[in-house]
Design an enzyme around this catalytic site. Sequence first.
Site, PDB file in Angstrom:
ATOM      1  N   GLU A  75      14.159   6.034   1.070  1.00  0.00           N
ATOM      2  CA  GLU A  75      14.889   6.972   1.551  1.00  0.00           C
ATOM      3  C   GLU A  75      16.017   6.265   2.555  1.00  0.00           C
ATOM      4  OE1 GLU A  75      11.786  10.853   2.034  1.00  0.00           O
ATOM      5  OE2 GLU A  75      11.955   9.576   3.594  1.00  0.00           O
TER       6      GLU A  75
ATOM      7  N   CYS B 237       7.562  12.732  13.540  1.00  0.00           N
ATOM      8  CA  CYS B 237       8.424  13.630  12.695  1.00  0.00           C
ATOM      9  C   CYS B 237       9.707  14.116  13.402  1.00  0.00           C
ATOM     10  CB  CYS B 237       7.453  14.824  12.233  1.00  0.00           C
ATOM     11  SG  CYS B 237       8.551  16.186  11.451  1.00  0.00           S
TER      12      CYS B 237
ATOM     13  N   TYR C 130       8.123   5.571   0.357  1.00  0.00           N
ATOM     14  CA  TYR C 130       8.944   6.645   0.737  1.00  0.00           C
ATOM     15  C   TYR C 130      10.005   6.056   1.650  1.00  0.00           C
ATOM     16  CZ  TYR C 130       5.244  10.395  -0.156  1.00  0.00           C
ATOM     17  OH  TYR C 130       4.554  11.303  -0.960  1.00  0.00           O
TER      18      TYR C 130
ATOM     19  N   LYS D  62      15.724  11.465   9.864  1.00  0.00           N
ATOM     20  CA  LYS D  62      15.750  10.859   8.515  1.00  0.00           C
ATOM     21  C   LYS D  62      16.407  11.808   7.536  1.00  0.00           C
ATOM     22  CE  LYS D  62      13.288  12.382   5.509  1.00  0.00           C
ATOM     23  NZ  LYS D  62      11.979  11.886   4.996  1.00  0.00           N
TER      24      LYS D  62
ATOM     25  N   CYS E 121      10.940  12.408   9.884  1.00  0.00           N
ATOM     26  CA  CYS E 121      11.434  13.508   9.053  1.00  0.00           C
ATOM     27  C   CYS E 121      12.635  14.158   9.447  1.00  0.00           C
ATOM     28  CB  CYS E 121      10.317  14.843   8.890  1.00  0.00           C
ATOM     29  SG  CYS E 121       8.573  14.214   8.803  1.00  0.00           S
TER      30      CYS E 121
ATOM     31  N   HIS F 148      19.290  32.163 -13.930  1.00  0.00           N
ATOM     32  CA  HIS F 148      20.413  31.596 -14.586  1.00  0.00           C
ATOM     33  C   HIS F 148      21.643  31.892 -13.721  1.00  0.00           C
ATOM     34  CE1 HIS F 148      22.534  29.678 -17.926  1.00  0.00           C
ATOM     35  NE2 HIS F 148      23.430  30.637 -17.638  1.00  0.00           N
TER      36      HIS F 148
ATOM     37  N   GLU G 103      15.770  26.740 -13.713  1.00  0.00           N
ATOM     38  CA  GLU G 103      15.151  27.412 -14.927  1.00  0.00           C
ATOM     39  C   GLU G 103      14.581  26.499 -15.947  1.00  0.00           C
ATOM     40  OE1 GLU G 103      18.454  29.249 -17.088  1.00  0.00           O
ATOM     41  OE2 GLU G 103      19.991  27.971 -16.189  1.00  0.00           O
TER      42      GLU G 103
ATOM     43  N   GLY H  92       8.858  -0.552  -1.577  1.00  0.00           N
ATOM     44  CA  GLY H  92       9.309   0.483  -2.633  1.00  0.00           C
ATOM     45  C   GLY H  92       8.697   1.731  -2.503  1.00  0.00           C
TER      46      GLY H  92
HETATM   47  P1  NDP Z   1       4.428   3.714   1.433  1.00  0.00           P
HETATM   48  O1  NDP Z   1       2.933   3.680   1.423  1.00  0.00           O
HETATM   49  O2  NDP Z   1       5.213   4.696   0.887  1.00  0.00           O
HETATM   50  O3  NDP Z   1       4.927   2.596   0.965  1.00  0.00           O
HETATM   51  C1  NDP Z   1       4.912   1.007   1.505  1.00  0.00           C
HETATM   52  C2  NDP Z   1       5.499   0.296   0.470  1.00  0.00           C
HETATM   53  O4  NDP Z   1       5.373  -1.031   1.151  1.00  0.00           O
HETATM   54  C3  NDP Z   1       4.894   0.324  -0.924  1.00  0.00           C
HETATM   55  O5  NDP Z   1       5.796  -0.013  -1.846  1.00  0.00           O
HETATM   56  C4  NDP Z   1       3.931  -1.138  -0.712  1.00  0.00           C
HETATM   57  O6  NDP Z   1       3.682  -1.763  -1.937  1.00  0.00           O
HETATM   58  C5  NDP Z   1       4.729  -2.013   0.193  1.00  0.00           C
HETATM   59  N1  NDP Z   1       3.812  -3.004   0.847  1.00  0.00           N
HETATM   60  C6  NDP Z   1       2.608  -2.586   1.683  1.00  0.00           C
HETATM   61  N2  NDP Z   1       2.174  -3.703   2.079  1.00  0.00           N
HETATM   62  C7  NDP Z   1       3.116  -4.682   1.810  1.00  0.00           C
HETATM   63  C8  NDP Z   1       3.133  -6.147   2.093  1.00  0.00           C
HETATM   64  N3  NDP Z   1       2.286  -6.683   2.923  1.00  0.00           N
HETATM   65  N4  NDP Z   1       4.274  -6.856   1.588  1.00  0.00           N
HETATM   66  C9  NDP Z   1       5.181  -6.180   0.995  1.00  0.00           C
HETATM   67  N5  NDP Z   1       5.111  -4.969   0.561  1.00  0.00           N
HETATM   68  C10 NDP Z   1       4.122  -4.155   1.243  1.00  0.00           C
HETATM   69  O7  NDP Z   1       4.665   3.664   3.129  1.00  0.00           O
HETATM   70  P2  NDP Z   1       6.185   3.943   3.960  1.00  0.00           P
HETATM   71  O8  NDP Z   1       6.013   2.991   5.113  1.00  0.00           O
HETATM   72  O9  NDP Z   1       7.036   4.055   3.105  1.00  0.00           O
HETATM   73  O10 NDP Z   1       5.701   5.442   4.489  1.00  0.00           O
HETATM   74  C11 NDP Z   1       4.538   5.762   5.227  1.00  0.00           C
HETATM   75  C12 NDP Z   1       3.939   7.099   4.872  1.00  0.00           C
HETATM   76  O11 NDP Z   1       4.751   8.007   5.727  1.00  0.00           O
HETATM   77  C13 NDP Z   1       3.985   7.507   3.716  1.00  0.00           C
HETATM   78  O12 NDP Z   1       3.092   7.048   2.902  1.00  0.00           O
HETATM   79  C14 NDP Z   1       4.128   8.970   3.672  1.00  0.00           C
HETATM   80  O13 NDP Z   1       2.771   9.349   3.566  1.00  0.00           O
HETATM   81  C15 NDP Z   1       4.881   9.159   5.029  1.00  0.00           C
HETATM   82  N6  NDP Z   1       6.237   9.443   4.806  1.00  0.00           N
HETATM   83  C16 NDP Z   1       6.782  10.559   4.197  1.00  0.00           C
HETATM   84  C17 NDP Z   1       7.935  11.193   3.870  1.00  0.00           C
HETATM   85  C18 NDP Z   1       8.229  12.425   3.007  1.00  0.00           C
HETATM   86  O14 NDP Z   1       7.266  13.172   3.282  1.00  0.00           O
HETATM   87  N7  NDP Z   1       9.284  12.325   2.402  1.00  0.00           N
HETATM   88  C19 NDP Z   1       9.116  10.110   4.332  1.00  0.00           C
HETATM   89  C20 NDP Z   1       8.419   8.877   4.948  1.00  0.00           C
HETATM   90  C21 NDP Z   1       7.221   8.607   5.220  1.00  0.00           C
HETATM   91  P3  NDP Z   1       2.657  -1.143  -2.910  1.00  0.00           P
HETATM   92  O15 NDP Z   1       3.371   0.203  -3.482  1.00  0.00           O
HETATM   93  O16 NDP Z   1       2.351  -2.301  -4.034  1.00  0.00           O
HETATM   94  O17 NDP Z   1       1.423  -0.905  -2.324  1.00  0.00           O
END
Ligand code: NDP
Length: 461
Positions: free
Chosen positions: A184, A43, A180, A51, A48, A439, A444, A178
């Site tokens: 971001e 973090c 978080y 970022k 966090c 407002h 709101e 696709g």
């Molecule tokens: P996420 O789980 O959010 O996203 C992973 C992405 O990678 C998904 O779109 C997934 O697709 C795709 N994916 C997974 N495996 C493969 C693969 N083998 N080939 C291609 N695509 C793949 O993970 P992140 O790494 O973005 O973040 C990790 C975690 O960290 C988050 O889940 C969250 O808990 C935490 N985080 C929180 C943040 C916040 O609070 N703002 C910011 C950053 C991280 P599919 O959707 O199809 O599974």
Amino acid sequence: MPTYDYDLFVIGAGSGGVRAARLTGALGKRVAVAEQVQVGGTCVLRGCVPKKLFVYSSEYSQNFRDAKNFGWSVDWARFDWPTLRDNVQNEVNRLSGLYLQNLEKSHVEIIDDRAIVQDAHTVRLTREGRSVTAEKILIAVGGHTYRPSETKGYEYGITSTDAFLLEELPASILIAGGGYIALEFATVFAGLGVETTIVYRGERVLRGFDHDIRAHVQNDMLRQGVKIICGSVIEEIAPLANGKKLAKLSNSMQVEADQVMWAVGRTPNTNSLGLGNAGVELTERGAVKVDAYSRTNVPSIFAVGDVTDRVNLTPVAIREAVAFVNTEYRGTPTATDHADIASAVFCSPPVGAVGLTEEEARAQGHKLKIFRTGFRSMKHVFAGNEQRSLMKLVVDAKTDVVLGVHIAGPDAPEMIQLAAVTVKARLTKAQWDSTCAVHPTAAEELVLMGEPVSHDNEAPA
Ligand code: NDP
């Protein structure tokens, strides 16, 4: 009674580990925490905090454009990557120092080493080459970015950790994923003027979020110029003579970019941690298996945070750590409540969400009233900024309880914190309606959604 070197030995000084160590040390227990890199964890050091600072920086480009109609002329604006990168590193180092001070104030011994589990009560310090014993061991080692090693040339792809430290700002980047991190970082790079492409295996980004929010975010990112290639994955990355990378996609497309970044999920840091020596059970994904009290199957070993792969968010790790201390050292058994945890995605438009999505609520058998509104904020209209906001309430048709709140638009992460209180308290839509608007704000609109856009028949089908 056997005697141990410590009452508690914590492995990993991230958000969860530091909180547990600090609170336990403050109770007068003998506590040590081992950290192999730097106090602060994901973090503070590579998640966090940096970022969010990068997101703030990336927002200036749009803010400068918006400023014109407000009378400001900012034609001189110029971005300098090393300034941002180095200032952010200075800030995370400052915060790491504060974490360190807080541990010291709580009389926690900080051990700068990689620790691994040797048995149920023993930890091996690998650099120092000695072992120490503890009545209880807390595993709080977090996770790391997953890079698909089966993909040819995967090693040419950077991770979010590398992105914070890049020597220079790339002119173009291809981001895989696709979720978080993908959204971001796409927002950050696009805001800093980098030609940004996302390649995502699904049909629409942000799987797990409400479908209206997913569509809204994807469309708006496209509008802002981020390219999004859906239904495809990277099959190979090859370095080119000009220093760029060529990514070959499963849909036969080829994308050339200065950098390719993996954002395809994170993996718990349990590899080579010695957990097998003590017989600690792992999940299929390699996370430490724990119960609601963060207890593993070995009575003296506990785990909190991302290494348990429950809800991988900093405030959750902290709550799990506090619950652990309450249970084990304060005589108040406390299970961590993982229901209705709000989360935010700091993409553009930013997202805030809490409770059930429409799909989840229907899957659980709820008959629903759906309230939805879309609008351009007063500030955006005035500035000529086309970005729109979307707000959605998922309401149980029978009880009128607001089951889920979903917002995409400026300040959504700020709004969702308070909306989460109402979802947690199971307040009804009527109670939301009885709350007077503030407002002029965008928030709101949340208490002004009069008629549902859809209303199920309450009678069971
Ligand atoms: P996420 O789980 O959010 O996203 C992973 C992405 O990678 C998904 O779109 C997934 O697709 C795709 N994916 C997974 N495996 C493969 C693969 N083998 N080939 C291609 N695509 C793949 O993970 P992140 O790494 O973005 O973040 C990790 C975690 O960290 C988050 O889940 C969250 O808990 C935490 N985080 C929180 C943040 C916040 O609070 N703002 C910011 C950053 C991280 P599919 O959707 O199809 O599974």
